[in-house]
Design an enzyme around this catalytic site. Structure first.
Site, short mmCIF file in Angstrom:
data_model
loop_
_atom_site.label_atom_id
_atom_site.label_comp_id
_atom_site.label_asym_id
_atom_site.label_seq_id
_atom_site.Cartn_x
_atom_site.Cartn_y
_atom_site.Cartn_z
CD GLU A 138 15.05 -8.65 -3.91
OE1 GLU A 138 14.35 -7.70 -4.33
OE2 GLU A 138 14.73 -9.83 -4.06
N PRO A 167 -1.43 -2.29 -5.80
CG PRO A 167 -1.77 -2.06 -8.10
CD PRO A 167 -2.13 -1.45 -6.78
NE ARG A 168 6.62 -6.59 -4.87
CZ ARG A 168 7.58 -6.09 -4.10
NH1 ARG A 168 7.30 -5.10 -3.27
NH2 ARG A 168 8.80 -6.59 -4.14
CG LEU A 176 7.68 2.60 -8.33
CD1 LEU A 176 7.34 1.17 -7.96
CD2 LEU A 176 8.74 2.63 -9.43
N GLY A 177 6.47 4.00 -5.57
CA GLY A 177 7.22 4.75 -4.58
C GLY A 177 6.39 5.58 -3.63
CD GLU A 178 2.46 8.68 -5.01
OE1 GLU A 178 2.58 9.91 -4.95
OE2 GLU A 178 1.45 8.11 -5.47
CG ASN A 232 9.58 -5.68 4.77
OD1 ASN A 232 9.32 -6.11 5.89
ND2 ASN A 232 10.65 -4.95 4.52
#
Length: 460
Positions: free
Chosen positions: A62, A271-272, A310-312, A336
């Site tokens: 989101e 992993p999420r 994170l963010g990669e 997504n």
């Protein structure tokens, strides 16, 4: 006040004494920021002068979807400030990484207060937003109804409501009507979402499209990309992205099946929730494993690379020959699939994709994705990956089809921004109305039906 609303309020108030302990436990596991727990109690307001729009985005997806809306708002209303609340640490980190520098002084982040009446009241009294927008399906009754009671115009943007969620809400029709009827503006992701929301009491929902369809490609730092390509070389790469518990074991089993058929195969697991990195690595016992969070690179000796940062994800979608999108081999609803598609990466999905049913159907129909089905999911994943990785022409065709199907809807963030500015009023761009002045809800019902032939005031 309807009985379901009263029961929710009483239940939340009764739970309040134990919630601080639960928050501290979450902080110990990295799911909260210990130094910012007071924000969960509605504290920490630092309202800037001028007009303030409050946006609430629950988690990473989101938050990423509203970044282009923030830029569109800034371009149209230079004096407007935005309070962006999130419910997860990962969303806060993503915002820190990806918020454009030009917006950093105008977009303030806080963690959302828990849905306890006193904490919600403290939050709203401190921030006094001129309007508020909730992203997708983050519907907390006390928060929504307290905002409405203060005269804050409310929007539900990029709204989605799966058939399963609609059935759950339908079990409490009074609560659904009260909460959804509080919104002056409802912008649904799809016509099906709009119909389900209308059936539950949302006033005149309309479909502009899905903001996730309009998101820009995930970023990738050039230096990091070059280092990864050098480390991997020409090896075939299977990516399992945004995975949930249980899916990593299936991807590792698929790797064991594929490795004899695809020499040099590298399987990358993202992993999420990055904090699961050690757990994910442990599932690959017996294979050569490296973890990105530990500073390791996927050299030629590595069979399974755990990208627990994170963010990669944009790096690994660019690196992969094919990407399985997680949350779809377990009954989570999928993540997504347009993220890899935008980067021209062939997509694999499992059977559980209700969160992204329309884009999955679009990708499958265009030939940019394959669905993994059958009683042996690891074997089916291995076969689907082999189909793509062993056939360069097939891979190129799927990549092109996926990119075309995921072509961005460039004007959508601007249309959403304009709708939100209209909610703020005709002077939103100038910021001339005094801070936090309560205003009537444009086009929202003045009263909310509480049952056949009955009406009650909408304030809780």
């Amino acid at each position: 006040m309807s009985l379901p609303v009263l029961l929710w309020r009483l239940g939340a108030a009764a739970a309040a004494p134990v919630l601080p302990l639960l928050l501290r436990r979450r902080a110990a596991r990295g799911k909260e920021v210990a130094a910012r727990l007071s924000e969960r109690f509605g504290e920490g307001a630092a309202r800037p002068p001028g007009r303030l729009l409050w946006l609430h985005a629950a988690s990473v997806g989101e938050t990423a979807s509203v970044l282009p809306v923030l830029e569109a708002l800034a371009a149209r209303a230079p004096q407007l400030s935005v309070l962006l609340t999130t419910g997860t640490v990962t969303a806060a980190r993503l915002l820190e990484q990806r918020l454009p520098p030009a917006l950093r002084g105008r977009v303030l982040h806080r963690f959302a207060p828990l849905d306890v009446p006193a904490w919600v009241g403290r939050f709203l009294a401190g921030w006094r937003p001129d309007a508020a927008a909730f992203v997708e399906s983050e519907l907390w009754p006390n928060l929504v109804l307290a905002a409405r009671a203060r005269g804050i115009p409310l929007a539900l943007v990029n709204a989605r409501l799966s058939a399963r969620s609609a059935r759950r809400w339908a079990r409490a029709p009074g609560l659904a009507r009260t909460v959804l009827g509080s919104f002056a503006l409802v912008l649904a992701q799809s016509e099906a979402d709009a119909a389900r929301l209308a059936a539950l009491g949302a006033p005149a929902p309309r479909c502009l499209g899905n903001l996730k369809d309009a998101a820009p490609p995930l970023p990738a730092a050039p230096e990091a990309m070059a280092a990864l390509r050098a480390a991997v070389g020409a090896r075939p790469v299977l990516l399992a992205a945004s995975t949930h518990p249980g899916e990593e074991a299936l991807a590792i089993a698929a790797h064991r099946l594929l490795a004899p058929r695809l020499p040099g195969l590298l399987t990358v697991l993202v992993p999420r929730h990055p904090e699961r990195g050690a757990e994910v690595a442990a599932a690959a016992a017996g294979l050569a494993v490296a973890r990105r969070a530990a500073g390791a690179m996927p050299g030629p000796e590595v069979a399974v690379y755990v990208a627990d940062t994170l963010g990669e994800l944009g790096l690994f979608y660019r690196l992969a020959g094919v990407a399985f999108v997680g949350g779809s081999l377990v009954p989570h609803g999928g993540q997504n699939p347009l993220e890899p598609a935008r980067l021209g990466c062939p997509v694999l999905v499992g059977p559980h994709c209700w969160n992204f049913a329309e884009p999955v159907a679009r990708l499958l129909g265009a030939g940019g994705a394959l669905r993994i089905e059958g009683e042996d999911p690891a074997g089916a994943l291995a076969e689907a990956a082999f189909t793509v990785l062993s056939d360069p022409a097939r891979a190129r065709a799927m990549a092109a089809a996926a990119a075309a199907a995921a072509a961005t809807e460039a004007g959508l963030p601007a249309r959403v921004a304009e709708a939100l500015l209209a909610l703020l009023g005709p002077d939103a761009a100038g910021g001339t109305i005094p801070d936090g002045r309560a205003r009537a809800l444009p086009s929202a019902p003045e009263r909310i039906a509480d049952g056949p032939g009955r009406e009650r005031d909408s304030a809780p």
